[in-house]
Scaffold this active site. Sequence first.
Site, PDB file in Angstrom:
ATOM      1  N   LYS A 198       0.950  -1.099   0.081  1.00 10.96           N
ATOM      2  CA  LYS A 198       0.042   0.139  -0.055  1.00 10.96           C
ATOM      3  C   LYS A 198       0.763   1.139   0.071  1.00 10.96           C
ATOM      4  O   LYS A 198       1.357   1.572   1.004  1.00 10.96           O
ATOM      5  CB  LYS A 198      -0.967   0.028   1.261  1.00 10.96           C
ATOM      6  N   GLY A 251       6.152   4.992   8.712  1.00  7.51           N
ATOM      7  CA  GLY A 251       5.311   6.245   8.743  1.00  7.51           C
ATOM      8  C   GLY A 251       5.504   6.749   9.897  1.00  7.51           C
ATOM      9  O   GLY A 251       6.215   6.769  10.808  1.00  7.51           O
ATOM     10  N   SER A 252       4.541   7.442  10.352  1.00  7.66           N
ATOM     11  CA  SER A 252       4.339   8.373  11.509  1.00  7.66           C
ATOM     12  C   SER A 252       3.925   7.487  12.832  1.00  7.66           C
ATOM     13  O   SER A 252       3.421   6.498  12.721  1.00  7.66           O
ATOM     14  CB  SER A 252       3.098   9.458  11.496  1.00  7.66           C
ATOM     15  N   THR A 253       4.149   8.000  13.939  1.00  7.11           N
ATOM     16  CA  THR A 253       4.108   7.421  15.234  1.00  7.11           C
ATOM     17  C   THR A 253       2.412   7.217  15.449  1.00  7.11           C
ATOM     18  O   THR A 253       1.967   6.158  15.941  1.00  7.11           O
ATOM     19  CB  THR A 253       4.742   8.269  16.478  1.00  7.11           C
ATOM     20  N   GLU A 254       1.887   8.188  15.371  1.00  6.38           N
ATOM     21  CA  GLU A 254       0.619   8.325  15.414  1.00  6.38           C
ATOM     22  C   GLU A 254      -0.075   6.999  14.485  1.00  6.38           C
ATOM     23  O   GLU A 254      -1.039   6.341  15.084  1.00  6.38           O
ATOM     24  CB  GLU A 254       0.059   9.635  14.947  1.00  6.38           C
ATOM     25  N   GLY A 256       1.394   4.500  13.392  1.00  7.22           N
ATOM     26  CA  GLY A 256       1.967   3.100  14.141  1.00  7.22           C
ATOM     27  C   GLY A 256       1.139   2.565  15.055  1.00  7.22           C
ATOM     28  O   GLY A 256       0.809   1.406  15.176  1.00  7.22           O
ATOM     29  N   GLU A 273       8.530   1.018  11.721  1.00  9.75           N
ATOM     30  CA  GLU A 273       9.528   1.906  11.595  1.00  9.75           C
ATOM     31  C   GLU A 273       8.685   3.164  11.618  1.00  9.75           C
ATOM     32  O   GLU A 273       8.499   3.619  10.578  1.00  9.75           O
ATOM     33  CB  GLU A 273      10.259   1.451  10.152  1.00  9.75           C
ATOM     34  N   CYS A 307      13.242   9.572   7.817  1.00  9.40           N
ATOM     35  CA  CYS A 307      13.332   9.090   9.340  1.00  9.40           C
ATOM     36  C   CYS A 307      14.531   9.293  10.269  1.00  9.40           C
ATOM     37  O   CYS A 307      14.550   9.594  11.415  1.00  9.40           O
ATOM     38  CB  CYS A 307      12.721   7.819   9.199  1.00  9.40           C
ATOM     39  N   GLU A 404       9.047  15.893  15.307  1.00  7.89           N
ATOM     40  CA  GLU A 404       9.676  15.549  14.096  1.00  7.89           C
ATOM     41  C   GLU A 404       9.019  16.727  13.094  1.00  7.89           C
ATOM     42  O   GLU A 404       7.807  16.477  12.922  1.00  7.89           O
ATOM     43  CB  GLU A 404       9.382  14.146  13.855  1.00  7.89           C
TER      44      GLU A 404
HETATM   45  P1  NAI Z   1       1.186   8.516   7.697  1.00 11.74           P
HETATM   46  O1  NAI Z   1       1.808   7.703   8.932  1.00 11.74           O
HETATM   47  O2  NAI Z   1      -0.215   8.960   7.893  1.00 11.74           O
HETATM   48  O3  NAI Z   1       1.448   8.080   6.295  1.00 11.74           O
HETATM   49  C1  NAI Z   1       2.323   6.740   6.103  1.00 11.74           C
HETATM   50  C2  NAI Z   1       1.379   5.616   5.525  1.00 11.74           C
HETATM   51  O4  NAI Z   1       0.478   5.176   6.308  1.00 11.74           O
HETATM   52  C3  NAI Z   1       0.685   6.090   4.199  1.00 11.74           C
HETATM   53  O5  NAI Z   1       0.668   5.069   3.270  1.00 11.74           O
HETATM   54  C4  NAI Z   1      -0.844   6.253   4.742  1.00 11.74           C
HETATM   55  O6  NAI Z   1      -1.857   5.993   3.640  1.00 11.74           O
HETATM   56  C5  NAI Z   1      -0.864   5.196   5.656  1.00 11.74           C
HETATM   57  N1  NAI Z   1      -1.651   5.485   6.732  1.00 11.74           N
HETATM   58  C6  NAI Z   1      -2.226   6.738   7.357  1.00 11.74           C
HETATM   59  N2  NAI Z   1      -3.354   6.271   8.249  1.00 11.74           N
HETATM   60  C7  NAI Z   1      -3.450   5.082   8.188  1.00 11.74           C
HETATM   61  C8  NAI Z   1      -4.077   4.167   9.007  1.00 11.74           C
HETATM   62  N3  NAI Z   1      -5.234   4.531   9.829  1.00 11.74           N
HETATM   63  N4  NAI Z   1      -4.148   2.891   9.002  1.00 11.74           N
HETATM   64  C9  NAI Z   1      -3.195   2.361   8.057  1.00 11.74           C
HETATM   65  N5  NAI Z   1      -2.415   2.935   7.359  1.00 11.74           N
HETATM   66  C10 NAI Z   1      -2.498   4.440   7.269  1.00 11.74           C
HETATM   67  O7  NAI Z   1       2.224   9.889   7.786  1.00 11.74           O
HETATM   68  P2  NAI Z   1       1.973  11.267   7.056  1.00 11.74           P
HETATM   69  O8  NAI Z   1       0.517  11.752   7.363  1.00 11.74           O
HETATM   70  O9  NAI Z   1       2.149  11.077   5.322  1.00 11.74           O
HETATM   71  O10 NAI Z   1       3.111  12.285   7.565  1.00 11.74           O
HETATM   72  C11 NAI Z   1       3.055  12.764   8.862  1.00 11.74           C
HETATM   73  C12 NAI Z   1       4.299  12.941   9.600  1.00 11.74           C
HETATM   74  O11 NAI Z   1       4.651  11.528   9.793  1.00 11.74           O
HETATM   75  C13 NAI Z   1       5.330  13.495   9.033  1.00 11.74           C
HETATM   76  O12 NAI Z   1       5.431  14.966   8.910  1.00 11.74           O
HETATM   77  C14 NAI Z   1       6.421  12.807   9.259  1.00 11.74           C
HETATM   78  O13 NAI Z   1       7.003  13.441  10.875  1.00 11.74           O
HETATM   79  C15 NAI Z   1       6.134  11.619   9.848  1.00 11.74           C
HETATM   80  N6  NAI Z   1       6.450  10.371   8.839  1.00 11.74           N
HETATM   81  C16 NAI Z   1       7.511   9.711   9.279  1.00 11.74           C
HETATM   82  C17 NAI Z   1       8.210   8.688   8.164  1.00 11.74           C
HETATM   83  C18 NAI Z   1       9.139   8.158   8.489  1.00 11.74           C
HETATM   84  O14 NAI Z   1       9.675   7.476   7.514  1.00 11.74           O
HETATM   85  N7  NAI Z   1       9.644   7.731   9.815  1.00 11.74           N
HETATM   86  C19 NAI Z   1       7.349   8.715   6.876  1.00 11.74           C
HETATM   87  C20 NAI Z   1       6.246   9.550   6.676  1.00 11.74           C
HETATM   88  C21 NAI Z   1       5.973  10.278   7.782  1.00 11.74           C
END
Ligand code: NAI
Length: 480
Positions: A198, A251-254, A256, A273, A307, A404
Site C-alpha cells: 500500500k 510512517g508516523s508514530t500516530e 503506528g 519503523e 526518518c 519531528e
Molecule cells: P502517515 O503515517 O499518515 O502515512 C504513512 C502511510 O500510512 C501512508 O501509506 C498512509 O496512507 C498510511 N496510513 C495513514 N493512516 C493510516 C491508518 N489509519 N491505517 C493504516 N495506514 C494508514 O504519515 P503522513 O501523514 O504522511 O506524515 C505525517 C508525519 O509523519 C510526517 O510529517 C513525519 O513526521 C512522519 N512520517 C515519518 C516517516 C518516516 O519515515 N519515519 C514517513 C512518513 C511520515
Amino acid sequence: MTIASDPLVTSQRISTAVEAWLDAHQQAQLMIGNRWVPAQSGKTFESINPATENVLAHVAEADRADVDDAVKAAREAFDSGPWPRMSSHDRARVMRRFGELLEEHADQLAELETLDNGMTIGASKAFFKVGMESYHFFAGQATVVMGHTMPSAEGMFNYTRREPIGVVGGIIPWNAPIVSALWKIAPAVACGNTIILKPAEQASLTCLYLGELAIEAGFPAGVINVLTGFGPGAGSALSEHLDVDKISFTGSTEVGKLILQASTGNLKRVTLELGGKSPNVVFADAAVEEAVPYALAAFTTLTGQACGAGSRLFVQRELKDEFVEKLAQQVAGLKIGDPLDPATTLGPLASREQFDRVSGYLAAGKEGGAIAKIGGEALAGGGYFVQPTIFDGVDNSMRIAREEIFGPVLSVIPFSDEDDAVFQGNDTTYGLGASVWTRDVSRAHTIAHRLKAGMVWVNTYLELDPTMPLGGFKIGRAHV
Ligand code: NAI
Ligand code: MG
C-alpha cells in the site's frame, strides 16, 4: 547570510520514456493477482508533482472491497499457489529476474520518483542504489533461510524450521517510495510470503511501475499486489484484515499506534519503523571540515523528509559558533529548484500538507525564541519549496527540538561535556538514529553506547548497509 528566494519551476525536461509511461497511466489501476483493475467504487485521486503542483496522473482509490479482493488473491497464492512450495532456488531465480528488470529501468524509475515526490534526481538515483543493495541482499538470502538442530537424547530428534508467515501488508510512506517498497517486498517474498503493498497517497506511481516489472519477472499471481489508496481507507482495512498475517509499516508514530490497535483482531505480527528526532553530537575535538558537510546532509537529504534525519545538532559550546558559521555557508550554497535538474541540491517538500506543516514549524521556531541563522521562510510562487533553515539559540525543550518536523529545519543546541551531551541527546521521545563526532576513540565508543538509538554512527551520518539492522526503540519516554 542570504539564500535563494525564487525557485519557481516552470517547465521540466521529462524523458520520452517517462512521458510515455505517464501518458499510458493517466488513469492508473490497482494490481491484484497480476491483473490491473480499477477500484470497485470507480474512485480515483490525483498524484501531484510537488515542484509544479501539476497533476501527474489519476490513481485508483482502493477501499475495503478492493482490500478484500487483494487479500483473497494473496491468501490463495500463499495457501495453495506455487510460491511458498517451490524450491528456494526457483524463488531466487524469479527474484533475480525482477532485480535485473529493476536495474534496466533504473533511470525511468528514478525520474518518475523525482516527479512524484520531489526528491532531487541525484538523491533519487542514490536511494535507488540503496534499495537495490537491499533487494539483492534479500534475494541472496532466499536460499539460506535455515533452522536449527538441537541436541537431544538418543532416539529423539529436535529441529526447527523457518516458515513463511503468510500474507503480509506493506504500508509505506511517500518520502522514498522505491526503497521503502523494496524493503517491504524483498524480505517477504524471499521467504515465501505473499504481499500487498500500500503506497502512500502522496506518491504512488513508482510502486505501480514496480508492480508491472514484478509481473514481467514472473512472480505467480497474487504474490505481489499493489493497492493505491488512502490511509483511513485502504491502509486501515489492510491492518484490520483477519486474513492478513503481518503488517510491516513505515510512517508516523500516530499511525503506528493505530496499526498496532488494528492488529489485535487476529493478533497479527507488526513491524513499525517510525520517526526520529536524531541527535548529531559534535565534540570540540571533531574533524570539523568533515563533520560540517555531514551535518548539512543529515538535515537536508530528501529535503529533510528522512526518518533518520539528524535534526538536532548538538555542538560543544566552545566550537558552536564556528561550526554554525561554516554550516550556514554550506547551506547558502545549496541550489534550490527543479529536482529533475542534476545541479539542484534541494528539492520541494513532497506535498501541500507537508509544506503547511513545515511552514508551521518555521513560525513556531521563531515564536519560541529561536534565531534563524539562515533561512526561516517558506517560498512563495508555486511548488512546495521552503528555505533550508538553521535555528540557533535553541533549547532542547522547544517544540522545534521535540517534534519531528520532516523538513530541512535544523535545531542547534550547545552542550558542555559528555554527560550533558548524552543527557540532552537522549532527552527525546524518539530513538531511531544518532551520531557522535570526535577524534577520541574511547569517547566515540562510550558515547555511542550511551546514546539510546537503534543506529549510532561515529564520524559519519546516515550510512546504510543491508547487512546492518535498521533498529530503533523508545517512544513516549523521554529519559534514559
Ligand atoms: P502517515 O503515517 O499518515 O502515512 C504513512 C502511510 O500510512 C501512508 O501509506 C498512509 O496512507 C498510511 N496510513 C495513514 N493512516 C493510516 C491508518 N489509519 N491505517 C493504516 N495506514 C494508514 O504519515 P503522513 O501523514 O504522511 O506524515 C505525517 C508525519 O509523519 C510526517 O510529517 C513525519 O513526521 C512522519 N512520517 C515519518 C516517516 C518516516 O519515515 N519515519 C514517513 C512518513 C511520515
Ligand atoms: Mg497521515
